[in-house]
Structure formats: C-alpha cells, structure tokens
Design an enzyme around this catalytic site. Structure first.
Site, PDB file in Angstrom:
ATOM      1  N   ASP A  11      -8.284   5.199   4.705  1.00  0.00           N
ATOM      2  CA  ASP A  11      -8.486   5.767   3.364  1.00  0.00           C
ATOM      3  C   ASP A  11      -8.868   4.650   2.374  1.00  0.00           C
ATOM      4  OD1 ASP A  11      -5.968   4.516   3.471  1.00  0.00           O
ATOM      5  OD2 ASP A  11      -5.064   5.902   2.031  1.00  0.00           O
ATOM      6  N   ASP A  15      -6.642  -2.739   0.655  1.00  0.00           N
ATOM      7  CA  ASP A  15      -6.083  -3.374   1.865  1.00  0.00           C
ATOM      8  C   ASP A  15      -6.737  -2.815   3.119  1.00  0.00           C
ATOM      9  OD1 ASP A  15      -4.619  -1.001   1.225  1.00  0.00           O
ATOM     10  OD2 ASP A  15      -3.016  -1.589   2.570  1.00  0.00           O
ATOM     11  N   ASP A  16      -7.146  -1.543   3.085  1.00  0.00           N
ATOM     12  CA  ASP A  16      -7.944  -0.999   4.189  1.00  0.00           C
ATOM     13  C   ASP A  16      -9.230  -1.809   4.341  1.00  0.00           C
ATOM     14  OD1 ASP A  16      -6.557   1.255   2.597  1.00  0.00           O
ATOM     15  OD2 ASP A  16      -6.910   2.239   4.515  1.00  0.00           O
ATOM     16  N   ASN A 161       7.792   2.426  -0.973  1.00  0.00           N
ATOM     17  CA  ASN A 161       6.973   1.961  -2.101  1.00  0.00           C
ATOM     18  C   ASN A 161       6.451   3.090  -2.979  1.00  0.00           C
ATOM     19  OD1 ASN A 161       5.038   2.868  -0.316  1.00  0.00           O
ATOM     20  ND2 ASN A 161       3.822   0.987  -0.300  1.00  0.00           N
ATOM     21  N   ASN A 169       1.819   6.135   2.972  1.00  0.00           N
ATOM     22  CA  ASN A 169       1.091   6.837   4.035  1.00  0.00           C
ATOM     23  C   ASN A 169       1.898   7.970   4.651  1.00  0.00           C
ATOM     24  OD1 ASN A 169      -1.172   5.297   3.676  1.00  0.00           O
ATOM     25  ND2 ASN A 169      -0.763   3.911   5.388  1.00  0.00           N
ATOM     26  N   HIS A 241      -1.122  -4.753   3.528  1.00  0.00           N
ATOM     27  CA  HIS A 241      -0.485  -3.811   4.471  1.00  0.00           C
ATOM     28  C   HIS A 241      -1.326  -3.497   5.723  1.00  0.00           C
ATOM     29  CE1 HIS A 241       2.584  -2.907   1.456  1.00  0.00           C
ATOM     30  NE2 HIS A 241       1.638  -2.665   0.579  1.00  0.00           N
ATOM     31  N   ASP A 242      -2.514  -2.947   5.486  1.00  0.00           N
ATOM     32  CA  ASP A 242      -3.282  -2.400   6.620  1.00  0.00           C
ATOM     33  C   ASP A 242      -3.779  -3.480   7.575  1.00  0.00           C
ATOM     34  OD1 ASP A 242      -2.866   0.170   5.708  1.00  0.00           O
ATOM     35  OD2 ASP A 242      -4.715   0.218   4.545  1.00  0.00           O
TER      36      ASP A 242
HETATM   37  O1  RIB Z   1       1.925   1.661   1.648  1.00  0.00           O
HETATM   38  C1  RIB Z   1       0.725   0.976   1.856  1.00  0.00           C
HETATM   39  C2  RIB Z   1      -0.324   1.895   2.449  1.00  0.00           C
HETATM   40  O2  RIB Z   1      -0.639   2.906   1.495  1.00  0.00           O
HETATM   41  C3  RIB Z   1      -1.621   1.209   2.751  1.00  0.00           C
HETATM   42  O3  RIB Z   1      -2.230   1.849   3.847  1.00  0.00           O
HETATM   43  C4  RIB Z   1      -2.412   1.457   1.524  1.00  0.00           C
HETATM   44  O4  RIB Z   1      -3.799   1.354   1.747  1.00  0.00           O
HETATM   45  C5  RIB Z   1      -2.010   2.853   1.173  1.00  0.00           C
HETATM   46  O5  RIB Z   1      -2.763   3.756   1.937  1.00  0.00           O
HETATM   47 CA    CA Z   2      -4.605   2.550   3.649  1.00  0.00          CA
END
Ligand code: RIB
Ligand code: CA
Length: 317
Positions: A11, A15-16, A161, A169, A241-242
């Site tokens: 998505d 960070d993706d 979070n 997610n 994160h990703d």
């Molecule tokens: O909690 C972090 C996740 O939520 C990551 O995948 C960020 O891109 C959002 O989708």
């Molecule tokens: Ca993501």
C-alpha cells in the site's frame, strides 16, 4: 543462491517505497508481481505509486495489479496522509509513471500465480491482509500453494501504533488478518517489536543524499515528510517498517524469532486489531506463526544504505 521468487502485496506508502526499491535493486529477488491494496492511501493511488517505483527501478515488465479498495467487512477507511503525505510518497510531486495497472484483480492473480507454481512463491505483505484473505476465500488451495507469507504487521510484546495494542496493517482489516493467521499457511509476523527499532537516523539519511544517484535522491526526498511526521512525535529517526520484511526474507539469520500461537482480536473498544501472542502458552493451540522478536538493526540498515546508494547512475538533479 538463486533469487527468491516473490509477490509483493503493498500500500505504498513511504516505507513500502523503500522496501520495494530495495527488493528490486538488491538483486536477490525474482519479483513476479506487485499487488496493491488500500491502506496508507486508496488502492488506485497505491497502484500509481507502485508503478512509479517500478519505473524508478527500471523494471516496467513487472505487472502491478489493483486489489481490494476496502476491508472485508468494515466500511471505515483510515488512510495515513499525516505520515505518508496526501499522495502517499511525501508530496514530492515525482513525475507520473507512464505505465498502467495490468488487467486483473490482485486476489485472483495471487491465487492463480501461486497455484501455477506450487511451493515456489513467497508472498511478502506490506499492508492490510485483505488481498491475501480474499485469495484464500477465492480458492482454498491458495494457502497450500504459497511457499510462505512474510507479513509486516502486529506486535507481540510492545504497544500498537494506531491504538494501545494494534498496528496499522492489522487494524485496517482485522477480519482479513484473522483469516490469514488462521489459515495454516507458513506465516512470519514481522511486527512492531522489531520494525520500530530499525530506524534511519538523520545522519544516515544525509549520507544517502550525498550518494547523488537518482534512486538515493528519491529516497531522500520522500523520507523528508515521513521523518517530519515522526519528529512531531518526538522521534528523531524514522522506522522503515516494511523494509524489515525484505531483510527477513533474505537474511533470517539477522533475526531472533519464536514459533508461537497467535490470533487476532476483532472486537472490543480497547482490543480490536490486537495480535494476541500466547507466550506461556495458556492455551493448547498449536504454534501457527513465526514471530520476530529482535533483529540486527544496524546490519539491516547498513545493507539497505549500500543497496540504495550504489544503485543507478549519478544524477545531478
Ligand atoms: O505500522 C506500519 C505499517 O503501516 C507499514 O506497513 C506502513 O506502511 C503502514 O502500512
Ligand atoms: Ca505498508
């Protein structure tokens, strides 16, 4: 080692974007497709951003599929413009991609591709698990055909979070997460326990800019907004994160993990979206998830920095 064959479900999302660029540029994945899901942004924008990333990585032959525009059951959509910008990529106004999404629907493509190559394709998920749950419902053979699922989401020991206990997610589609966690598929949870510790410091971000390549410049620009969002929370240095999913897929030796029983809570004002990890265990449920509990953050970040700063030509933009 032969490249790892994967489909990335995503998505994008800043960070993706970092995770996807790393995956394309590290040379250790065979990426069969990118499937998109609502999450940080609406699904059509997620696909547009995936196409941007694929063009940046110069891999236009990789198909991008549109997937679920909303959760399985819920009607509430929680996009994250405050973290990723209105456009999902930090509002840097990067040129529109020339490519378009491939014909086909992500859950259908996930099922079709996994069944065509049983036991060969790992699915790396960076967003809500809606496409994956839909693929499981569409064809019950899907879960048995994927090699494994490595999923960013959840938390075992630390706080959430987006609520006291939930990660974004999972909270974006708890019912989908429950389907996937209960499917009996080899599943690894790359949750906040590890991802929030893998942080890019301002110094590291500056070093990327200094590399002067188009890719490094892109990463530097999009992460400005993301770094600012974390700074508002008092956090200097932002979690990637990703990206941690990609690192786990290639180098599980950088992680401390435990096989544990995990389920997803789908009710309760306080508990909705919680990944309930039974450490003792208190139940007689079998361990169904490999839970990441710790990781070599510097090892992952040094590797990421090397890949991003050495990719592509020098560019004076
Ligand atoms: O909690 C972090 C996740 O939520 C990551 O995948 C960020 O891109 C959002 O989708
Ligand atoms: Ca993501």
């Amino acid at each position: 080692m032969p490249p790892r064959r994967v489909i990335i479900d995503t998505d994008p999302g800043i960070d993706d974007a970092q995770a996807i660029l790393f995956a394309f540029l590290c040379g250790q994945f065979q990426i069969d497709a990118v499937t998109c899901v609502f999450g940080n942004v609406p699904v059509d924008l997620a696909a547009l951003n995936a196409l941007r990333l694929i063009e940046l990585a110069d891999r236009p032959e990789v198909p991008v599929y549109l997937g679920a525009p909303e959760p399985l059951l819920r009607r509430r959509l929680r996009f994250a413009p405050m973290v990723h910008g209105e456009d999902g990529l930090g509002n840097v106004d990067w040129p529109r991609p020339a490519g378009r999404p491939a014909p086909g629907y992500a859950p259908v493509e996930l099922a079709r591709r996994a069944l065509e190559a049983p036991g060969q394709i790992a699915v790396l998920t960076l967003g809500p698990l809606t496409n994956i749950a839909l693929a499981m419902r569409l064809d019950p053979r899907f879960a048995g055909a994927v090699k494994e699922i490595i999923a960013m989401g959840g938390t075992a020991l630390g706080p959430g979070n987006v609520s006291a206990v939930a990660s974004a997610n999972i909270m974006n589609d708890p019912e989908a997460a429950k389907v996937v966690y209960g499917a009996g598929v080899p599943l690894t949870m790359v949750g906040l326990d590890v991802t929030k510790r893998v942080r890019i410091t301002p110094e590291r971000r500056d070093r990327m800019k200094a590399a002067g390549t188009r890719i490094a410049e892109f990463v530097y620009r999009i992460t400005g907004f993301y770094a600012g969002a974390y700074l508002k929370e008092g956090i200097a240095g932002f979690p990637v994160h990703d990206l941690v999913v990609m690192a786990y897929a290639l180098r599980p030796d950088l992680f401390e993990v435990k096989r544990l029983p995990v389920d997803v809570e789908t009710e309760g004002a306080l508990t909705d979206g919680m990944t309930v990890v039974d450490f003792r265990p208190f139940t007689d449920r079998p361990a169904n998830v490999t839970v990441c509990l710790n990781a070599d953050a510097d090892g992952i970040l040094d590797w990421y920095e090397r890949v991003i700063t050495s990719a592509g030509e020098r560019d004076s933009r």
